[in-house]
Scaffold this active site. Sequence first.
Site, PDB file in Angstrom:
ATOM      1  N   GLN A 134     -12.337 -59.578  38.964  1.00 15.38           N
ATOM      2  CA  GLN A 134     -12.656 -60.664  38.045  1.00 15.38           C
ATOM      3  C   GLN A 134     -11.321 -61.707  38.162  1.00 15.38           C
ATOM      4  O   GLN A 134     -11.286 -62.703  37.851  1.00 15.38           O
ATOM      5  CB  GLN A 134     -13.080 -60.126  36.758  1.00 15.38           C
ATOM      6  CG  GLN A 134     -13.684 -61.046  35.774  1.00 15.38           C
ATOM      7  CD  GLN A 134     -15.091 -61.043  36.110  1.00 15.38           C
ATOM      8  OE1 GLN A 134     -15.708 -60.031  36.112  1.00 15.38           O
ATOM      9  NE2 GLN A 134     -15.637 -62.545  35.931  1.00 15.38           N
ATOM     10  N   ASN A 136     -30.745 -60.721  35.988  1.00 14.34           N
ATOM     11  CA  ASN A 136     -30.340 -62.051  35.687  1.00 14.34           C
ATOM     12  C   ASN A 136     -30.052 -62.814  36.850  1.00 14.34           C
ATOM     13  O   ASN A 136     -30.426 -63.926  37.057  1.00 14.34           O
ATOM     14  CB  ASN A 136     -29.342 -62.094  34.646  1.00 14.34           C
ATOM     15  CG  ASN A 136     -28.745 -63.401  34.444  1.00 14.34           C
ATOM     16  OD1 ASN A 136     -27.652 -63.733  35.157  1.00 14.34           O
ATOM     17  ND2 ASN A 136     -29.438 -64.178  33.656  1.00 14.34           N
ATOM     18  N   LYS A 176     -11.159 -62.139  30.498  1.00 14.46           N
ATOM     19  CA  LYS A 176     -12.577 -62.650  30.508  1.00 14.46           C
ATOM     20  C   LYS A 176     -13.402 -61.836  31.535  1.00 14.46           C
ATOM     21  O   LYS A 176     -12.911 -61.673  32.614  1.00 14.46           O
ATOM     22  CB  LYS A 176     -12.614 -64.113  30.817  1.00 14.46           C
ATOM     23  CG  LYS A 176     -14.170 -64.807  30.940  1.00 14.46           C
ATOM     24  CD  LYS A 176     -14.514 -65.140  29.453  1.00 14.46           C
ATOM     25  CE  LYS A 176     -16.036 -65.336  29.311  1.00 14.46           C
ATOM     26  NZ  LYS A 176     -16.586 -64.003  28.828  1.00 14.46           N
ATOM     27  N   GLY A 215     -22.063 -60.450  29.450  1.00 16.04           N
ATOM     28  CA  GLY A 215     -22.892 -59.576  29.893  1.00 16.04           C
ATOM     29  C   GLY A 215     -22.735 -59.231  31.592  1.00 16.04           C
ATOM     30  O   GLY A 215     -21.873 -59.828  31.907  1.00 16.04           O
ATOM     31  N   ASP A 216     -23.305 -58.187  31.748  1.00 13.89           N
ATOM     32  CA  ASP A 216     -23.281 -57.733  33.166  1.00 13.89           C
ATOM     33  C   ASP A 216     -24.709 -56.997  33.260  1.00 13.89           C
ATOM     34  O   ASP A 216     -25.610 -57.172  32.859  1.00 13.89           O
ATOM     35  CB  ASP A 216     -22.154 -57.233  33.654  1.00 13.89           C
ATOM     36  CG  ASP A 216     -21.935 -56.873  34.997  1.00 13.89           C
ATOM     37  OD1 ASP A 216     -21.323 -57.918  35.692  1.00 13.89           O
ATOM     38  OD2 ASP A 216     -22.121 -55.627  35.667  1.00 13.89           O
ATOM     39  N   SER A 252     -19.524 -69.402  31.450  1.00 11.57           N
ATOM     40  CA  SER A 252     -18.977 -68.701  30.280  1.00 11.57           C
ATOM     41  C   SER A 252     -17.530 -69.500  29.643  1.00 11.57           C
ATOM     42  O   SER A 252     -17.521 -69.520  28.496  1.00 11.57           O
ATOM     43  CB  SER A 252     -18.755 -67.201  30.318  1.00 11.57           C
ATOM     44  OG  SER A 252     -19.814 -66.408  30.404  1.00 11.57           O
ATOM     45  N   THR A 279     -25.266 -67.907  37.209  1.00  8.53           N
ATOM     46  CA  THR A 279     -24.927 -67.151  38.388  1.00  8.53           C
ATOM     47  C   THR A 279     -25.675 -67.478  39.433  1.00  8.53           C
ATOM     48  O   THR A 279     -25.169 -67.663  40.803  1.00  8.53           O
ATOM     49  CB  THR A 279     -24.720 -65.407  38.017  1.00  8.53           C
ATOM     50  OG1 THR A 279     -24.109 -65.385  36.651  1.00  8.53           O
ATOM     51  CG2 THR A 279     -23.882 -65.128  39.178  1.00  8.53           C
ATOM     52  N   LYS A 304     -12.935 -56.445  32.235  1.00  8.85           N
ATOM     53  CA  LYS A 304     -14.366 -55.934  32.284  1.00  8.85           C
ATOM     54  C   LYS A 304     -14.427 -54.706  31.403  1.00  8.85           C
ATOM     55  O   LYS A 304     -13.417 -54.066  31.250  1.00  8.85           O
ATOM     56  CB  LYS A 304     -14.642 -55.447  33.757  1.00  8.85           C
ATOM     57  CG  LYS A 304     -16.303 -55.267  34.180  1.00  8.85           C
ATOM     58  CD  LYS A 304     -16.596 -56.772  34.528  1.00  8.85           C
ATOM     59  CE  LYS A 304     -18.170 -56.985  34.860  1.00  8.85           C
ATOM     60  NZ  LYS A 304     -18.320 -58.113  35.586  1.00  8.85           N
ATOM     61  N   LYS A 337     -11.611 -64.086  41.141  1.00 10.80           N
ATOM     62  CA  LYS A 337     -12.937 -64.862  40.739  1.00 10.80           C
ATOM     63  C   LYS A 337     -12.573 -65.774  39.852  1.00 10.80           C
ATOM     64  O   LYS A 337     -12.756 -67.126  39.724  1.00 10.80           O
ATOM     65  CB  LYS A 337     -14.256 -64.116  40.221  1.00 10.80           C
ATOM     66  CG  LYS A 337     -15.395 -64.510  39.988  1.00 10.80           C
ATOM     67  CD  LYS A 337     -16.283 -63.853  39.250  1.00 10.80           C
ATOM     68  CE  LYS A 337     -16.634 -62.740  39.817  1.00 10.80           C
ATOM     69  NZ  LYS A 337     -17.743 -61.936  39.209  1.00 10.80           N
TER      70      LYS A 337
HETATM   71  P1  NDP Z   1     -29.257 -57.012  35.501  1.00 10.74           P
HETATM   72  O1  NDP Z   1     -29.028 -55.942  34.654  1.00 10.74           O
HETATM   73  O2  NDP Z   1     -29.956 -58.304  35.182  1.00 10.74           O
HETATM   74  O3  NDP Z   1     -30.109 -56.724  36.792  1.00 10.74           O
HETATM   75  C1  NDP Z   1     -29.507 -55.706  37.798  1.00 10.74           C
HETATM   76  C2  NDP Z   1     -30.313 -55.653  38.957  1.00 10.74           C
HETATM   77  O4  NDP Z   1     -30.004 -54.869  39.724  1.00 10.74           O
HETATM   78  C3  NDP Z   1     -31.842 -55.041  38.527  1.00 10.74           C
HETATM   79  O5  NDP Z   1     -32.837 -55.395  39.361  1.00 10.74           O
HETATM   80  C4  NDP Z   1     -31.539 -53.287  38.757  1.00 10.74           C
HETATM   81  O6  NDP Z   1     -32.664 -52.699  38.941  1.00 10.74           O
HETATM   82  C5  NDP Z   1     -30.759 -53.548  40.032  1.00 10.74           C
HETATM   83  N1  NDP Z   1     -29.743 -52.471  40.371  1.00 10.74           N
HETATM   84  C6  NDP Z   1     -28.401 -52.283  38.983  1.00 10.74           C
HETATM   85  N2  NDP Z   1     -28.149 -51.007  39.594  1.00 10.74           N
HETATM   86  C7  NDP Z   1     -28.580 -50.724  40.672  1.00 10.74           C
HETATM   87  C8  NDP Z   1     -28.479 -49.478  41.564  1.00 10.74           C
HETATM   88  N3  NDP Z   1     -27.573 -48.646  41.145  1.00 10.74           N
HETATM   89  N4  NDP Z   1     -29.308 -49.353  42.689  1.00 10.74           N
HETATM   90  C9  NDP Z   1     -30.384 -50.308  42.839  1.00 10.74           C
HETATM   91  N5  NDP Z   1     -30.443 -51.408  42.150  1.00 10.74           N
HETATM   92  C10 NDP Z   1     -29.673 -51.550  40.942  1.00 10.74           C
HETATM   93  O7  NDP Z   1     -27.857 -57.408  36.064  1.00 10.74           O
HETATM   94  P2  NDP Z   1     -27.264 -58.771  36.653  1.00 10.74           P
HETATM   95  O8  NDP Z   1     -28.116 -59.562  37.318  1.00 10.74           O
HETATM   96  O9  NDP Z   1     -26.496 -59.473  35.582  1.00 10.74           O
HETATM   97  O10 NDP Z   1     -26.269 -58.232  37.873  1.00 10.74           O
HETATM   98  C11 NDP Z   1     -26.416 -58.153  38.850  1.00 10.74           C
HETATM   99  C12 NDP Z   1     -25.368 -57.950  39.912  1.00 10.74           C
HETATM  100  O11 NDP Z   1     -24.570 -59.370  39.462  1.00 10.74           O
HETATM  101  C13 NDP Z   1     -23.935 -56.930  39.475  1.00 10.74           C
HETATM  102  O12 NDP Z   1     -23.349 -56.693  40.425  1.00 10.74           O
HETATM  103  C14 NDP Z   1     -23.144 -58.039  38.505  1.00 10.74           C
HETATM  104  O13 NDP Z   1     -21.626 -57.278  38.353  1.00 10.74           O
HETATM  105  C15 NDP Z   1     -23.032 -59.210  39.102  1.00 10.74           C
HETATM  106  N6  NDP Z   1     -22.943 -60.434  38.534  1.00 10.74           N
HETATM  107  C16 NDP Z   1     -23.485 -60.590  37.378  1.00 10.74           C
HETATM  108  C17 NDP Z   1     -23.227 -61.829  36.601  1.00 10.74           C
HETATM  109  C18 NDP Z   1     -23.784 -62.327  35.413  1.00 10.74           C
HETATM  110  O14 NDP Z   1     -23.565 -63.335  34.857  1.00 10.74           O
HETATM  111  N7  NDP Z   1     -24.973 -61.450  34.981  1.00 10.74           N
HETATM  112  C19 NDP Z   1     -22.218 -62.872  37.078  1.00 10.74           C
HETATM  113  C20 NDP Z   1     -21.695 -62.362  38.309  1.00 10.74           C
HETATM  114  C21 NDP Z   1     -21.746 -61.209  38.830  1.00 10.74           C
HETATM  115  P3  NDP Z   1     -33.160 -51.522  37.624  1.00 10.74           P
HETATM  116  O15 NDP Z   1     -33.485 -52.271  36.692  1.00 10.74           O
HETATM  117  O16 NDP Z   1     -33.758 -50.518  38.572  1.00 10.74           O
HETATM  118  O17 NDP Z   1     -31.520 -50.985  37.500  1.00 10.74           O
HETATM  119  O1  2IT Z   2     -19.499 -60.319  37.160  1.00  7.07           O
HETATM  120  C1  2IT Z   2     -19.046 -61.480  36.332  1.00  7.07           C
HETATM  121  O2  2IT Z   2     -18.589 -62.602  36.634  1.00  7.07           O
HETATM  122  C2  2IT Z   2     -20.024 -61.352  35.229  1.00  7.07           C
HETATM  123  N1  2IT Z   2     -20.533 -60.508  34.868  1.00  7.07           N
HETATM  124  C3  2IT Z   2     -20.061 -62.470  34.151  1.00  7.07           C
HETATM  125  C4  2IT Z   2     -18.663 -62.545  33.223  1.00  7.07           C
HETATM  126  C5  2IT Z   2     -18.559 -63.569  32.018  1.00  7.07           C
HETATM  127  O3  2IT Z   2     -17.636 -63.596  31.584  1.00  7.07           O
HETATM  128  O4  2IT Z   2     -19.507 -64.250  31.988  1.00  7.07           O
END
Ligand code: NDP
Ligand code: 2IT
Length: 444
Positions: A111, A240, A90, A165-166, A376, A209, A126, A114
């Site tokens: 992961q 997100n 997952k 998603g991520d 999830s 999250t 992943k 976590k």
């Molecule tokens: P999104 O794509 O929704 O948003 C990512 C954000 O981070 C954007 O604002 C983006 O800016 C910025 N970003 C991404 N890469 C870079 C970079 N290299 N340098 C600077 N800014 C950057 O992703 P999420 O919000 O889903 O994910 C954000 C973080 O949270 C990640 O580390 C992800 O692995 C983690 N995460 C996500 C979960 C989820 O459920 N979605 C769960 C747990 C962890 P820009 O648009 O300019 O690229």
């Molecule tokens: O980093 C993470 O935990 C996620 N991007 C969410 C993974 C999931 O299966 O919901």
Amino acid sequence: MSYINEVLEKVKKNNPHEKEFIQAVTEVLESLRPVIEKNEEKYRNLALLERIVEPERVISFRVPWQDDQGQVQVNRGYRVQFNSAIGPYKGGLRFHPSVNQSIMKFLAFEQIFKNSLTGLPIGGGKGGSDFDPRGRSEREIMTFCQSFMNELYRHIGANSDVPAGDIGVGAREIGYLYGQYKKLTGQYEGVLTGKKLSFGGSLARTEATGYGLLYITNEMIQKAGKELKGKTIVVSGSGNVAIYAIEKAQQLGGKVVTCSDSSGFIYDENGIDLDTLKRIKLVDRERVSEYVKSNSNAKFYANEKPWKVKCDIALPCATQNEIDENDAKALISNGCWCIAEGANMPSTLEAIKIYQDAAILFMPAKAANAGGVAVSALEMSQNSERLAWSFEEVDRQLKQIMLEIYNKVTVAADRYGHHNNFVIGANIAGFEKVADAMESQGIV
Ligand code: NDP
Ligand code: 2IT
């Protein structure tokens, strides 16, 4: 040489170019010392650590697609199926130009622990691609997702591997991926999470999250005899995780003064106006700099990160290694006393050392951002029983899971004499369940 050092040396020798993966393994193994040293002979004999740092499977594949100009493009797709000891693989899918095998492996490795901490039956995985969604049309995004699934579908399933998603993958992409999976297999099953509500998604998955991050942060702050209300909070990112972290932080009475994307950060001393941010990011899919057009008192700092802004609490919610040693020093010297990680591995090893030397409250990613994958797993449960729970029900379970994670982490840290060291607590608590399952299931 100690068993842990021996395995770390092997990981470095066998994966010399995978710096993010080596970083994640180093962080985990270093903090497992108290557990491993107690049972060194048994674990060495079982090669438990060698097994836990080796993915069960790394799948890498070609993703050809045609852009709007008729040009054929080729990207590389991945799925890392790291560990299935406690449940089906997952973990999310990331579409970002920086994606490579090292980043996929570090994310899948994190992961494992976590997912174990959530208490739910999910293993670690992943995936993703170096595809850059920025500036691509709706048709190009759909075409890419379909081509990605044309290979991925043969490796996943509701009981074997359930992606989500991520970065760069949200409900829109999950929809296109799901449609193609169904077309190829004829199966209407919970093979992906983060789906829209109309075809099996869970209420509160979008918020999970960010909300979960604030539930555990609030708990950590209260247990330290402080309160979040009225505190100044710095957030990075505007995707997100960041958006719903800001939303819950504001509901709890915190004052969030920054958000960012890869072009720079916004500082709004009145507190981030979330309606504006949601419109820019979720509707218009625009750059964060647009914010100053409707909030003229705010300032945009191009190509900078928000860590020099004075705050009580910092919530990195963008990407890996976004806080380095100097950023950590700046945060601490400006009085920041609490950091909780919404992003995966946002702090370098040197930054974590600075937090620990300063003895601030620090909740690492695998505990702090586990709310997303936890919901999830609740989405998988709802899909299996062909039911949909209310927002309140899912949110209640999310909150309970985050409080239980806080407990597991503190209890494990205390058990090994490292009171308030939540890095050690999270890694040990996550590891123990997986190690027990691996040991029980034999040499596989
Ligand atoms: P999104 O794509 O929704 O948003 C990512 C954000 O981070 C954007 O604002 C983006 O800016 C910025 N970003 C991404 N890469 C870079 C970079 N290299 N340098 C600077 N800014 C950057 O992703 P999420 O919000 O889903 O994910 C954000 C973080 O949270 C990640 O580390 C992800 O692995 C983690 N995460 C996500 C979960 C989820 O459920 N979605 C769960 C747990 C962890 P820009 O648009 O300019 O690229
Ligand atoms: O980093 C993470 O935990 C996620 N991007 C969410 C993974 C999931 O299966 O919901």
